[in-house]
Design a protein around this motif. Structure first.
Motif, mmCIF file in Angstrom:
data_model
loop_
_atom_site.group_PDB
_atom_site.id
_atom_site.type_symbol
_atom_site.label_atom_id
_atom_site.label_comp_id
_atom_site.label_asym_id
_atom_site.label_seq_id
_atom_site.Cartn_x
_atom_site.Cartn_y
_atom_site.Cartn_z
ATOM 1 N N GLY A 11 35.401 30.178 39.385
ATOM 2 C CA GLY A 11 35.330 29.658 38.127
ATOM 3 C C GLY A 11 35.259 27.968 38.179
ATOM 4 N N GLY A 13 35.410 26.004 35.385
ATOM 5 C CA GLY A 13 36.001 25.147 34.365
ATOM 6 C C GLY A 13 36.622 23.785 34.913
ATOM 7 N N PHE A 14 37.277 22.856 34.071
ATOM 8 C CA PHE A 14 37.902 21.743 34.621
ATOM 9 C C PHE A 14 38.743 22.014 35.993
ATOM 10 C CE2 PHE A 14 42.244 20.857 34.078
ATOM 11 C CZ PHE A 14 42.762 21.531 33.319
ATOM 12 N N GLY A 15 39.698 23.238 35.704
ATOM 13 C CA GLY A 15 40.654 23.489 36.765
ATOM 14 C C GLY A 15 39.897 23.653 38.184
ATOM 15 N N GLU A 34 30.590 30.033 40.094
ATOM 16 C CA GLU A 34 30.546 30.083 38.791
ATOM 17 C C GLU A 34 29.658 31.173 38.246
ATOM 18 O OE1 GLU A 34 32.311 28.711 36.067
ATOM 19 O OE2 GLU A 34 30.884 29.937 34.603
ATOM 20 N N ARG A 35 30.071 32.002 37.218
ATOM 21 C CA ARG A 35 29.307 33.175 36.846
ATOM 22 C C ARG A 35 28.286 32.571 35.586
ATOM 23 N NH1 ARG A 35 33.493 36.929 33.367
ATOM 24 N NH2 ARG A 35 33.630 35.160 31.714
ATOM 25 N N ARG A 40 28.517 24.584 29.049
ATOM 26 C CA ARG A 40 28.487 25.799 28.420
ATOM 27 C C ARG A 40 29.857 25.664 27.595
ATOM 28 N NH1 ARG A 40 32.938 24.994 30.079
ATOM 29 N NH2 ARG A 40 33.885 25.901 31.956
ATOM 30 N N ILE A 43 36.987 26.538 25.527
ATOM 31 C CA ILE A 43 38.102 26.086 24.704
ATOM 32 C C ILE A 43 39.213 25.683 25.487
ATOM 33 C CG2 ILE A 43 39.309 28.505 24.776
ATOM 34 C CD1 ILE A 43 38.878 26.206 21.402
ATOM 35 N N GLY A 44 40.203 24.582 24.925
ATOM 36 C CA GLY A 44 41.130 24.118 25.509
ATOM 37 C C GLY A 44 41.021 22.685 25.894
ATOM 38 N N SER A 46 42.620 19.759 23.872
ATOM 39 C CA SER A 46 43.326 18.589 23.549
ATOM 40 C C SER A 46 44.452 17.908 24.578
ATOM 41 C CB SER A 46 44.268 19.060 22.334
ATOM 42 O OG SER A 46 44.777 17.807 21.873
ATOM 43 N N ARG A 129 34.561 20.070 25.793
ATOM 44 C CA ARG A 129 34.799 20.603 27.331
ATOM 45 C C ARG A 129 33.346 21.157 27.953
ATOM 46 N NH1 ARG A 129 39.358 23.823 28.970
ATOM 47 N NH2 ARG A 129 37.978 24.369 30.697
ATOM 48 N N SER A 330 46.444 28.803 34.991
ATOM 49 C CA SER A 330 45.607 29.111 33.810
ATOM 50 C C SER A 330 44.967 30.503 34.011
ATOM 51 C CB SER A 330 44.472 28.239 33.492
ATOM 52 O OG SER A 330 43.817 27.836 34.743
ATOM 53 N N PHE A 334 48.709 32.658 30.215
ATOM 54 C CA PHE A 334 48.412 31.759 29.054
ATOM 55 C C PHE A 334 49.529 32.161 27.866
ATOM 56 C CE2 PHE A 334 46.471 30.652 25.038
ATOM 57 C CZ PHE A 334 46.191 29.349 25.292
ATOM 58 N N PRO A 337 47.934 27.756 22.358
ATOM 59 C CA PRO A 337 47.596 26.167 22.495
ATOM 60 C C PRO A 337 48.535 25.216 21.780
ATOM 61 C CG PRO A 337 45.745 27.652 20.883
ATOM 62 C CD PRO A 337 47.068 28.771 21.324
ATOM 63 N N GLY A 342 48.379 23.926 27.989
ATOM 64 C CA GLY A 342 47.700 24.610 29.146
ATOM 65 C C GLY A 342 47.083 23.974 29.937
ATOM 66 N N ILE A 343 46.562 22.584 29.744
ATOM 67 C CA ILE A 343 45.812 21.805 30.717
ATOM 68 C C ILE A 343 46.810 21.182 31.609
ATOM 69 C CG2 ILE A 343 44.531 19.724 31.216
ATOM 70 C CD1 ILE A 343 42.926 20.473 28.400
HETATM 71 C C1 LIG Z 1 42.451 29.166 21.673
HETATM 72 C C2 LIG Z 1 42.755 28.216 22.875
HETATM 73 C C3 LIG Z 1 43.112 26.933 22.575
HETATM 74 C C4 LIG Z 1 43.583 26.019 23.739
HETATM 75 N N1 LIG Z 1 43.805 24.767 23.550
HETATM 76 C C5 LIG Z 1 44.160 23.688 24.382
HETATM 77 C C6 LIG Z 1 44.670 22.524 23.999
HETATM 78 O O1 LIG Z 1 44.248 22.278 23.086
HETATM 79 N N2 LIG Z 1 45.187 21.899 24.959
HETATM 80 C C7 LIG Z 1 45.412 22.449 26.173
HETATM 81 O O2 LIG Z 1 45.889 21.744 27.044
HETATM 82 N N3 LIG Z 1 45.135 23.819 26.592
HETATM 83 C C8 LIG Z 1 44.438 24.424 25.587
HETATM 84 N N4 LIG Z 1 44.277 25.739 25.820
HETATM 85 C C9 LIG Z 1 44.262 26.221 27.210
HETATM 86 C C10 LIG Z 1 43.286 25.666 28.119
HETATM 87 O O3 LIG Z 1 41.996 26.252 27.652
HETATM 88 C C11 LIG Z 1 43.200 26.303 29.652
HETATM 89 O O4 LIG Z 1 44.598 25.816 30.009
HETATM 90 C C12 LIG Z 1 42.168 25.669 30.589
HETATM 91 O O5 LIG Z 1 40.921 26.099 29.902
HETATM 92 C C13 LIG Z 1 42.530 26.093 31.862
HETATM 93 O O6 LIG Z 1 40.856 25.599 32.342
HETATM 94 P P1 LIG Z 1 40.293 26.353 33.799
HETATM 95 O O7 LIG Z 1 39.326 25.579 34.482
HETATM 96 O O8 LIG Z 1 41.508 26.821 34.522
HETATM 97 O O9 LIG Z 1 39.817 27.564 33.041
HETATM 98 P P2 LIG Z 1 38.589 28.072 32.246
HETATM 99 O O10 LIG Z 1 38.316 26.938 31.224
HETATM 100 O O11 LIG Z 1 38.996 29.128 31.424
HETATM 101 O O12 LIG Z 1 37.429 28.210 32.984
HETATM 102 C C14 LIG Z 1 37.272 29.236 33.806
HETATM 103 C C15 LIG Z 1 35.728 29.183 34.226
HETATM 104 O O13 LIG Z 1 35.614 30.468 35.112
HETATM 105 C C16 LIG Z 1 34.258 31.077 34.834
HETATM 106 N N5 LIG Z 1 34.420 32.469 35.260
HETATM 107 C C17 LIG Z 1 34.989 33.341 34.541
HETATM 108 N N6 LIG Z 1 35.259 34.651 35.260
HETATM 109 C C18 LIG Z 1 34.288 34.568 36.319
HETATM 110 C C19 LIG Z 1 33.862 35.262 37.527
HETATM 111 N N7 LIG Z 1 34.168 36.604 37.558
HETATM 112 N N8 LIG Z 1 33.095 34.816 38.574
HETATM 113 C C20 LIG Z 1 32.705 33.407 38.441
HETATM 114 N N9 LIG Z 1 33.117 32.422 37.394
HETATM 115 C C21 LIG Z 1 33.938 32.978 36.351
HETATM 116 C C22 LIG Z 1 34.027 30.793 33.453
HETATM 117 O O14 LIG Z 1 32.734 30.957 33.222
HETATM 118 C C23 LIG Z 1 34.566 29.288 33.151
HETATM 119 O O15 LIG Z 1 33.520 28.520 33.630
HETATM 120 C C24 LIG Z 1 43.818 26.617 24.988
HETATM 121 C C25 LIG Z 1 43.415 28.027 25.331
HETATM 122 C C26 LIG Z 1 43.023 28.740 24.052
HETATM 123 C C27 LIG Z 1 42.637 30.278 24.417
#
Ligand SMILES: Cc1cc2nc3c(=O)[nH]c(=O)nc-3n(C[C@H](O)[C@H](O)[C@H](O)COP(=O)(O)OP(=O)(O)OC[C@H]3O[C@@H](n4cnc5c(N)ncnc54)[C@H](O)[C@@H]3O)c2cc1C
Length: 528
Positions: A11, A13-15, A34-35, A40, A43-44, A46, A129, A330, A334, A337, A342-343
Motif C-alpha cells: 500500500g 498511500g501517504f502512510g 501498490e495495487r 490516484r 480520501i483523508g 485535512s 491526496r 489506518s 478507522f 473523519p 486518521g492522519i
Molecule cells: C471519508 C473519510 C474522510 C477522511 N478524512 C480525513 C481527514 O480529513 N483527516 C484525517 O486525518 N484523516 C481522514 N481520514 C482518514 C484517512 O483517510 C486515513 O487515515 C489515511 O488515508 C490513511 O493513509 P494510508 O496511506 O495508511 O492508507 P490509504 O490512504 O487508504 O492508502 C492505501 C493504499 O493501499 C493501496 N492498496 C489497497 N489494497 C492493496 C493491496 N491489496 N495491494 C497493494 N496495494 C493496496 C491503495 O491503492 C492505496 O494506495 C478520512 C477517512 C475517510 C474514510
C-alpha cells in the motif's frame, strides 16, 4: 526486484510511502507494493497542528528534509506550488435544523470556531491526496525504496524468518522474501483479507455511513448572507475544515487551492436510511434539500468525480500484529473523519514502528515489541472512537457537542505544546492515558450517549459545559472552555503563558521560549 527485502510494505498511500522512507533511512532494504498507480484519488485530506508537527518530527528524525515544507502552508506554497493543497486555519462548525435556513444565534450558540494556527504562513493544510501521495512515492523511490505498482499479491507464505511474497506485476509473476510485512492498505485491507482477520467492532459506537465526492463551484460561506459573522471571527470561516453539523451526522467541506472542494456527509444508519444514501448523487441532492443553507452553498456545485458511498465507516481489526507482520493504524482501525484524527493516528503509528525497528531489528524481541505496538494502536483508536461516539450523541444538541469537543481541542493543543516544549509530558493520542483528563473524557462522552439513548437525563448544557471545563482544566493551555469567548477561540499566546506551569515552565521562562519560537512568529506576546 531483489529476492530478499528486510521489509515489504503493501500500500503506497501517504502512510506506506512515509513508512518506507523511515525504514530505508534505518538502513534496511524495503519494497513498496501498490495495487493501483499514482496519481490516484484518495480520501483523508485535512491536517491539524499535531499532524504537521508529527510529520516535521519524523522528517527531522529520519533525515527527510524535503518533507519539511509540507508541514505548513507558507513554505509549502513557496517550495512545491505544483503539489496542490488548501489552507486550513482552524475548525469551523455550524449547526443546522432540518428545513430551516441557518441563522446565527445571538450568543453564537449554534456555531464554533477554533483557530489552529496564528496566520496563513504557519497555517495547516488540506492535502489533495492524489498530488501528495504521488509526491511521497517519488520521494521514497528517490532515496532507494524499490517500488512496484499495479501489482497483485497472493497470500504471503510464512517461512523461517519471514514470509515469501508472490504475485503478478505487469503481467509477469514475481517472488520475493521479506522478514517483515507491513500492511498500509487501509481498513479491511490486504492482511485482514489474506489472514482472515475478523472485524472486532468498537463497543458503544454508532453505525455510520458516508457519501462524498470532489466538487467545483462550492460557494464560500463568508460570501453568503446566512453565515455572515457579527464581528471579526478568529480566521476566515472557509479557510478551515468547515463542518455542517445536524442531528445524526455532519458534513465536511475542505477547499483546495485549485478551485476543487472535498465534501461529504457522515451519518448514522437512521439518517442514511431516511436519505436512501446508497443511491449516491440523488441522495446527495435530497440532503441538500433538507438543509437549505447548505443547499445554497452547493447550488452551483458540480461533482467532478463519481460519488463514493461507503455503507460502513468505522472498522477495527481483531488483531493488528503477529510474527513477521504488522498493520499501520489506518489498516488496524478507522473511526470517522470528525476532528481529522486518521492522519495523526497513522503518523503516531509510523513514529512508534520506526522506533521499534531501530531498537529491536537486530535483537530477539521484535515480535514482542510488535505486540506492544499493537496494544498502543488499539488503545489510541479506542479512545478516539469513544470521543467520537459521544460527539455523535451530541449532534442533535449543539451546545453539548461543542462542549464535548473541548476534550479534542484541549488534548490537541496540549499535545502540540508538550511535543514542542517538554517531551517528557507527551502521552498517548488525545492524552487519553492521563488519569484525570482521560477519565473525564470517557465520563462526559458516556453521559451524552446515555442521554441520547434515554438512560440518563442531564441537568442542562450549562452544567455539562462546566463539567467539561473542570475535567479539561488540568491540560487546558489554550484558553478553551471559556464561556466569555462565545464559541470563537483565536490563537492567543497569553493563554499559553497563563498555563506555563502545566507545561513545566514559569511565566517568564515561557515568554522567553515563545519569543524565540519560529512556530509562534507573528503572534503578539503579552508582557509578564
Ligand atoms: C471519508 C473519510 C474522510 C477522511 N478524512 C480525513 C481527514 O480529513 N483527516 C484525517 O486525518 N484523516 C481522514 N481520514 C482518514 C484517512 O483517510 C486515513 O487515515 C489515511 O488515508 C490513511 O493513509 P494510508 O496511506 O495508511 O492508507 P490509504 O490512504 O487508504 O492508502 C492505501 C493504499 O493501499 C493501496 N492498496 C489497497 N489494497 C492493496 C493491496 N491489496 N495491494 C497493494 N496495494 C493496496 C491503495 O491503492 C492505496 O494506495 C478520512 C477517512 C475517510 C474514510
Amino acid at each position: 526486484m531483489d529476492d530478499y527485502y528486510d521489509v515489504a510494505i503493501v500500500g503506497s498511500g501517504f502512510g506506506g510511502s512515509l513508512m518506507a522512507m523511515v525504514v530505508r533511512r534505518l538502513g534496511l532494504s524495503v519494497l513498496l507494493i501498490e495495487r493501483g498507480k499514482h496519481p490516484r484519488f484518495a480520501i483523508g485530506e485535512s491536517t491539524s497542528p499535531l499532524t504537521n508537527l508529527l510529520l516535521e518530527q519524523i522528517a527531522e528524525r529520519y533525515d527527510l528534509p524535503r518533507l519539511i515544507p509540507l508541514t505548513s502552508y507558507g513554505p509549502w506554497q513557496r517550495t512545491y506550488p505544483e503539489v496542490v493543497c488548501g489552507l486550513k486555519r482552524g475548525f469551523t462548525f455550524f449547526h443546522h435544523e432540518a428545513g430551516q435556513p441557518y441563522r446565527m444565534a445571538a450568543d453564537r450558540g449554534n456555531q464554533l470556531m477554533v483557530a489552529a494556527n496564528p496566520n496563513d504562513e504557519l497555517g495547516d493544510t488540506h492535502w489533495l491526496r492524489s498530488d501528495v501521495d504521488a509526491f511521497l512515492v517519488r520521494e521514497a523511490a528517490d532515496i532507494g525504496v524499490d517500488y512496484y505498482d499495479q501489482a497483485a499479491l497472493d497470500q504471503p507464505q510464512r517461512n523461517g524468518d519471514g514470509a515469501t511474497l508472490t504475485g503478478r506485476h505487469g503481467g509477469q509473476p514475481f517472488q520475493t522474501q521479506a522478514r517483515l510485512v507491513v500492511d498500509a492498505t487501509g481498513p479491511r485491507g490486504f492482511l485482514s483479507k489474506v489472514l482472515d482477520i475478523p472485524e472486532d467492532p468498537f463497543s458503544d459506537y454508532p453505525k455510520t455511513q458516508t457519501l462524498y465526492s470532489h466538487f467545483t463551484g462550492v460557494r464560500r460561506c463568508d460570501s453568503m448572507a446566512a453565515f455572515q459573522p457579527e464581528g471579526i471571527p478568529p480566521y476566515p470561516l472557509d479557510d478551515a475544515a468547515l463542518h455542517h453539523v445536524f442531528d445524526g451526522g455532519w458534513m465536511w467541506v475542505l477547499r483546495f487551492g485549485n478551485g476543487v472542494t472535498s465534501a461529504g456527509v457522515a451519518v448514522t444508519d437512521a439518517v442514511a436510511e431516511s436519505l436512501a444514501l446508497s443511491d449516491g448523487e440523488p441522495a446527495w441532492h435530497r440532503f441538500l434539500e433538507r438543509y437549505p443553507s447548505i443547499g445554497e452553498q452547493f447550488a452551483d456545485a458540480k461533482a467532478i468525480m463519481p460519488f463514493v458511498y461507503a455503507p460502513r465507516l468505522a472498522y477495527r481489526a481483531a488483531k493488528s500484529a503477529g510474527p513477521g507482520w504488522v498493520m499501520l493504524p489506518s489498516a488496524a482501525a478507522f473511526i470517522d473523519p470528525l476532528f481529522s484524527t486518521g492522519i495523526p493516528l497513522t503518523l503516531l503509528g509510523i513514529e512508534r514502528l520506526g522506533r521499534i525497528l531501530s531498537e529491536s531489528w537486530s535483537s530477539g524481541d521484535l515480535d514482542a515489541r510488535l505486540q506492544e505496538y499493537s496494544r498502543v494502536t488499539r488503545f489510541e483508536s479506542d479512545a478516539t472512537a469513544d470521543l467520537i461516539s459521544g460527539s455523535y450523541a451530541g449532534m442533535r444538541d449543539f451546545p453539548l457537542f461543542a462542549a464535548l469537543s473541548m476534550f479534542y481541542f484541549t488534548a490537541a493543543s496540549f499535545s502540540e505544546m508538550a511535543r514542542r516544549l517538554n517531551p517528557s509530558l507527551v502521552r498517548r493520542y488525545l492524552v487519553a492515558d492521563h488519569p484525570e483528563f482521560g477519565a473525564g473524557m470517557r465520563r462526559c462522552a458516556e453521559m451524552l450517549r446515555r442521554r441520547l439513548n434515554g438512560t440518563a437525563t442531564m441537568t442542562g448544557a450549562g452544567s455539562f459545559f462546566a463539567d467539561v471545563a473542570d475535567a479539561t482544566s488540568c491540560l487546558n493551555v489554550a484558553g478553551l472552555s471559556d464561556t466569555r469567548k462565545q464559541n470563537w477561540y483565536g490563537v492567543d499566546l497569553a493563554d499559553v503563558i497563563d498555563s506555563a506551569a502545566k507545561l513545566g515552565f514559569t511565566r517568564l521562562e515561557m515568554r522567553r521560549v515563545l519569543e524565540e519560537a519560529p512556530w509562534a512568529a507573528g503572534c503578539p506576546l503579552p508582557s509578564v
